[in-house]
Design an enzyme around this catalytic site. Structure first.
Site, PDB file in Angstrom:
ATOM      1  N   GLY B  17       0.839  -1.193   0.000  1.00  0.00           N
ATOM      2  CA  GLY B  17       0.000   0.000   0.000  1.00  0.00           C
ATOM      3  C   GLY B  17       0.871   1.240   0.000  1.00  0.00           C
ATOM      4  N   SER B  18       0.397   2.301  -0.648  1.00  0.00           N
ATOM      5  CA  SER B  18       1.242   3.493  -0.796  1.00  0.00           C
ATOM      6  C   SER B  18       0.403   4.758  -0.911  1.00  0.00           C
ATOM      7  CB  SER B  18       2.122   3.350  -2.028  1.00  0.00           C
ATOM      8  OG  SER B  18       1.303   3.045  -3.154  1.00  0.00           O
ATOM      9  N   ASN B  20      -1.643   7.889   1.267  1.00  0.00           N
ATOM     10  CA  ASN B  20      -1.213   8.853   2.253  1.00  0.00           C
ATOM     11  C   ASN B  20      -0.638   8.193   3.501  1.00  0.00           C
ATOM     12  OD1 ASN B  20      -2.836  10.851   4.553  1.00  0.00           O
ATOM     13  ND2 ASN B  20      -1.543  11.791   3.003  1.00  0.00           N
ATOM     14  N   TRP B  21      -1.396   7.252   4.074  1.00  0.00           N
ATOM     15  CA  TRP B  21      -0.995   6.603   5.317  1.00  0.00           C
ATOM     16  C   TRP B  21       0.015   5.491   5.039  1.00  0.00           C
ATOM     17  CZ3 TRP B  21       0.355   6.996   9.863  1.00  0.00           C
ATOM     18  CH2 TRP B  21       0.108   6.096  10.907  1.00  0.00           C
ATOM     19  N   GLY B  22      -0.156   4.782   3.941  1.00  0.00           N
ATOM     20  CA  GLY B  22       0.779   3.714   3.593  1.00  0.00           C
ATOM     21  C   GLY B  22       2.185   4.253   3.367  1.00  0.00           C
ATOM     22  N   PHE B 122      -9.707  -3.081  -1.118  1.00  0.00           N
ATOM     23  CA  PHE B 122      -8.736  -3.778  -1.974  1.00  0.00           C
ATOM     24  C   PHE B 122      -8.135  -5.022  -1.324  1.00  0.00           C
ATOM     25  CE2 PHE B 122      -8.016   0.775  -3.469  1.00  0.00           C
ATOM     26  CZ  PHE B 122      -8.935   0.658  -4.493  1.00  0.00           C
ATOM     27  N   LYS B 145      -7.645   0.657   9.140  1.00  0.00           N
ATOM     28  CA  LYS B 145      -8.586   1.001  10.209  1.00  0.00           C
ATOM     29  C   LYS B 145      -9.904   0.308   9.954  1.00  0.00           C
ATOM     30  CE  LYS B 145      -6.585   4.729  12.469  1.00  0.00           C
ATOM     31  NZ  LYS B 145      -6.721   5.555  13.638  1.00  0.00           N
ATOM     32  N   LYS B 272     -14.866   4.337  16.621  1.00  0.00           N
ATOM     33  CA  LYS B 272     -14.712   5.765  16.944  1.00  0.00           C
ATOM     34  C   LYS B 272     -15.420   6.656  15.935  1.00  0.00           C
ATOM     35  CE  LYS B 272     -11.340   6.806  13.719  1.00  0.00           C
ATOM     36  NZ  LYS B 272      -9.942   7.067  13.421  1.00  0.00           N
ATOM     37  N   GLN B 367     -16.881   7.422   6.674  1.00  0.00           N
ATOM     38  CA  GLN B 367     -16.749   6.090   7.245  1.00  0.00           C
ATOM     39  C   GLN B 367     -17.802   5.873   8.336  1.00  0.00           C
ATOM     40  OE1 GLN B 367     -14.093   4.291   5.794  1.00  0.00           O
ATOM     41  NE2 GLN B 367     -15.307   2.603   6.638  1.00  0.00           N
TER      42      GLN B 367
END
Lengths: 420, 420
Positions: B17-18, B20-22, B122, B145, B272, B367
Site C-alpha cells: 500500500g502506498s 497517504n498513510w501507507g 482492496f 482502520k 470511533k 466512514q
C-alpha cells in the site's frame, strides 16, 4: 412512582456556597427536591457570603426610576427577592425554594445533607464556624475541585471537611462548566459516596452496596486518625443509599453516575489542570491533534498511577479512565479551559505563563500552575518524580528547566513501560 | 547498543500500500530499519498501484523545460526517482531505501514482515494475488482502520488477511492523522501483536510474553476455523518479539505502545467514527464542551462493551480506555475529523448528512455512517440494540427516527447502570 414511605422524617438539604458553581448546584438540587417530596424537605438553604451589590445598568433588573435598583443592596436580599444570583449567576432563574442565608450556622441547622461548594481557601474557616452546629448524623458532599497537596502530604477536601465536622463526606466532580449546567445544556457528573458501616450491630444503615470500613484515611494520617465513630442515620429518615443520593443530583440535563471512589473523584478534578497545561504547551507549538490527544492519554494514565500509588486502598483506576470526573473532565479542560488557553498562548507568544496569567485572568490565578508545583514537591519527597514524566515535565517547563518541545522525549520512557 | 547477533538472517520488511498513510508508514519503517541493521534488511519494498501521473505545475518538481515533467509518468518511477510520493504524500522527502514496486508478488517476495496499509476494499483482491507467494513463516501487521461488520458477523481485517494467507497478522492503530506523522509531529500509536505458540515442541519461538493459543478466532468463525497450523519462524532470524516489532515502528516522533489485543486495536479504529458523528451532532446543537465530552466518554464505554461482548476471549477493556487506538483516537476524531465536522455542519445547517457529505467530501464517503449502519444491523441480529444506546441513537438519527436533541434522553439509562 409509588410513594409508600415508611419514614416519618425527610432529608433537609443545604448548600454551603453560592458562587457560580455553588448557585448552579443549588438550582439542580432545588429542582430535584421538588420532584422527590417523599424523600426531601422542600426548602434549600444556601449560604451566601454577604456583601453589598449594586445591580448593573445592563441587568434586566435595573430600574432607573427606583432608588433600590441604583443603590447597593444586600446580596441575600437580591437573591431572595429576584430569585436570581445577580452577581455570580446572572440571567439564570432560580427555583423559589432556594433561600439565600447570610448565616452559615443557621444554613446548616437541622440539615442531614450538606453540600459544600465554595472556593477551597474558605473551607477551613467555614468548617471552624460549623463545629458543633451540624447534626451528628449529617452527611456531606464536597463539590470543591481539587485536593490539598504539599510536600507534607496529600489530603482530599472531603476528608478535611469530614474530619473537622466528624461527619462522612463524599464528593461530586465532572466535566461541568458551571454556566453550561446552569443553562441546562446536557452534561454528566460523578458522585462518590460510600459512608462506612456504622458499627457491627447496625449493619450498613445507609444501605450502601459496599458497606466496608471507612475509606476516609488519606496517605498521611494513616497513623494519626483512629477514626472517631460516625453517628448512624436514624431509622426515621429514608436511607441515604446511592439511589436516593443520585435522585438529589440527577437531572435530565445533568446525568449522574454514582461511585464509591471519593479519592478518585477528588483527584481527577485537581490533576487534570496539570494535564491541561501540557496540552496547551503542545498545542501552542502547532503540533496538531495527534500530539494533543497523546498528552491527554498520558495524563489520564498518570492520574491513575497517582491515585493507585497514594490512595490505593480506596482508589479505582476506572474512575479516571471511565467516569466524567476523569476522562471527560480531561477532555473538557483540554478543549477550552483557562489552563489550556493560557499555556497555549504562552508558547505561541514566547512568553512566561505568569505574564499571560496576569494579562488574561484579571488578577485570578491559574489552578494548574499551583497544582503542578504542589504535586511536584510531593513527588520529590516521595522520590518518584521519574515515575510521573508528564507531571514532572510540566513542572520543569514552568521552572524553565525544559521546553515544551522536550515533552515527547521526556515521556518516551512511558511508552516502553510495557516492555520493562 | 551492543550488536552481538547470533542470527545469520535478517528480517525483510515490505509495505503493501502506498496511499497517504501507507507511504507515511513506509517512511517510518524505512528510517527504523536503518537504525537497526542487525535485525532488518535495509530495503523496504513498497507496493504501488501503478498509474500514470503528471506532476502539477505547483510542484517543486515541475520543470517546464523538461518534457518528462509535463507528460504523464509512471507513479513508481516518479517515487523512485524523486524519493517522494508526489501524488499521495507530496512535499515529504522519503528515505532512499524505500523502493516503489508495481508488482505485489515481487514486493512480498522473501519478506518476513508484511505491513498492510491500503483501503479496505482492496484487501480481498490483493490477498488473492498473494496466496502462495508469501513465506509460510511471514508475519503481518494490518494498519487498515476498521473491521468488516455486517448482520452476518464481525471480522477484523487482520483476521481476513491472516486466514487467507495462512499467516499471523497483528494490527497497528492510533490517533494518527497521516500528514502530521509524515511531518514528524509527535504522536503515539498502538501495535497489537501476539502470534500463537507454534506447537508444543517449539515453545514460543517469537518469545512472545503471552505465548497462548491463537486469538484469531472471531465471533462467527468459532465453528468454521479449526486453525491451519502456522509455520514457526526459523531460528536463523532474530525473534519477532514485542521489543523487535516495536523497534520497527517506534520513532522519536511516533511513540509505540505494544499490546496483545488485536481485536481491541482494530475495533477502536472503526467504532470511533460512530462516536465522532454523535459528538458532531451535539456540538452542532451548540451544547458546548460538557456535552461533547459526555458523548465521547459514553462512546468509549460502548466500545469497551462491544469488544468484551463480541471478542471477549481476546479483547481487553483497557485497550479502549488507556491506549492511543482507543481514547486518544476518539479525542482526535472528535476534534476535527471529517465525521465530526460533517455531522456538526448537518445539525447547524439543518441538512441531511448525506447532503453535507456530497458537498464537502468531493465524492468520498463518510466512514462513520456506513459503520453506524453495519454495527446497527449486527446489534439488531444479536438483539442487543438497547445495550448500546449511543451507537443506536446515531443510527436512528441518521435514519430520521430520532433527533440529535434526543441523545441525552436516549443514553440516560446508561448512567443508571451502576444502580441496576
Amino acid at each position: 412512582m409509588a410513594n409508600l414511605s415508611i419514614h416519618s422524617k425527610k432529608h433537609k438539604v443545604c448548600v454551603v456556597g453560592s458562587g457560580n458553581w455553588g448557585t448552579t448546584i443549588a438550582k439542580v438540587v432545588a429542582e430535584n427536591v421538588a420532584e422527590h417530596p417523599d424523600i426531601f424537605e422542600q426548602d434549600i438553604q444556601m449560604w451566601v457570603y454577604e456583601e453589598e451589590y449594586t445591580i448593573p445598568s445592563s441587568s434586566k433588573h435595573h430600574d432607573p426610576g427606583s432608588a433600590l435598583s441604583t443603590k447597593p443592596q444586600k446580596l441575600t436580599q437580591l437573591i431572595n427577592g429576584l430569585h436570581e444570583n445577580v452577581k455570580y449567576l446572572p440571567d439564570i432563574a432560580l427555583p423559589k425554594n432556594i433561600i439565600a442565608n447570610p448565616d452559615v450556622a443557621s444554613t446548616v441547622e437541622g440539615a442531614t445533607i450538606l453540600i459544600f461548594n465554595l472556593p477551597h481557601q474558605f473551607i477551613g474557616r467555614i468548617c471552624d464556624n460549623l463545629v458543633g452546629k451540624v447534626l451528628p448524623y449529617a452527611r456531606g458532599i464536597s463539590c470543591i475541585k481539587g485536593v490539598s497537596v504539599s510536600d507534607q502530604g496529600c489530603e482530599l477536601f472531603s476528608e478535611s471537611i469530614g474530619k473537622k465536622l466528624n461527619i462522612y463526606c463524599g464528593a461530586l466532580s465532572g466535566a461541568n462548566i458551571a454556566n453550561e449546567v446552569a443553562l441546562e445544556k446536557w452534561s454528566e457528573t460523578t458522585v462518590a459516596y460510600e459512608p462506612p458501616a456504622m458499627d457491627s450491630k447496625q449493619p450498613t444503615p445507609e444501605g450502601s452496596p459496599h458497606g466496608s470500613t471507612a475509606n476516609l484515611t488519606s496517605l498521611n494520617n494513616e497513623k494519626s486518625s483512629p477514626k472517631a465513630k460516625l453517628a448512624a442515620l436514624p431509622a426515621e429518615y429514608p436511607p441515604l443509599n446511592h439511589k436516593n443520593i443520585r435522585s438529589l443530583f440527577h437531572r435530565p440535563y445533568f446525568h449522574v453516575r454514582m461511585t464509591t471512589d471519593v479519592a478518585g473523584v477528588s483527584l481527577g478534578g485537581a490533576l487534570k489542570n496539570i494535564v491541561a497545561l501540557a496540552a496547551g504547551f503542545v498545542d501552542g507549538l502547532g503540533w496538531g491533534d495527534n500530539a494533543k490527544s497523546a498528552v491527554m492519554r498520558i495524563g489520564i494514565l498518570e492520574e491513575v498511577k497517582f491515585g493507585l500509588q497514594f490512595f490505593g486502598h480506596s482508589c479505582r483506576g476506572e474512575t479516571f479512565t471511565e467516569e466524567s470526573c476523569g476522562v471527560a473532565d480531561i477532555i473538557t479542560s483540554c478543549s477550552g479551559g483557562r489552563n489550556f488557553r493560557c499555556a497555549k498562548m504562552a508558547v505561541k507568544e514566547g512568553k512566561a505563563i505568569g505574564e499571560i496569567e496576569e494579562r488574561e485572568l484579571n488578577g485570578q490565578k491559574l489552578q494548574g500552575t499551583s497544582t503542578a508545583y504542589e504535586v511536584n514537591a510531593f513527588l520529590k519527597v516521595k522520590g518518584v518524580e521519574g515515575e510521573f514524566p508528564l507531571f514532572t515535565a510540566v513542572y520543569n517547563i514552568l521552572e524553565g528547566n525544559n521546553r515544551p518541545e522536550d515533552i515527547p522525549r521526556l515521556v518516551e520512557g512511558h511508552s516502553r513501560a510495557d516492555l520493562d
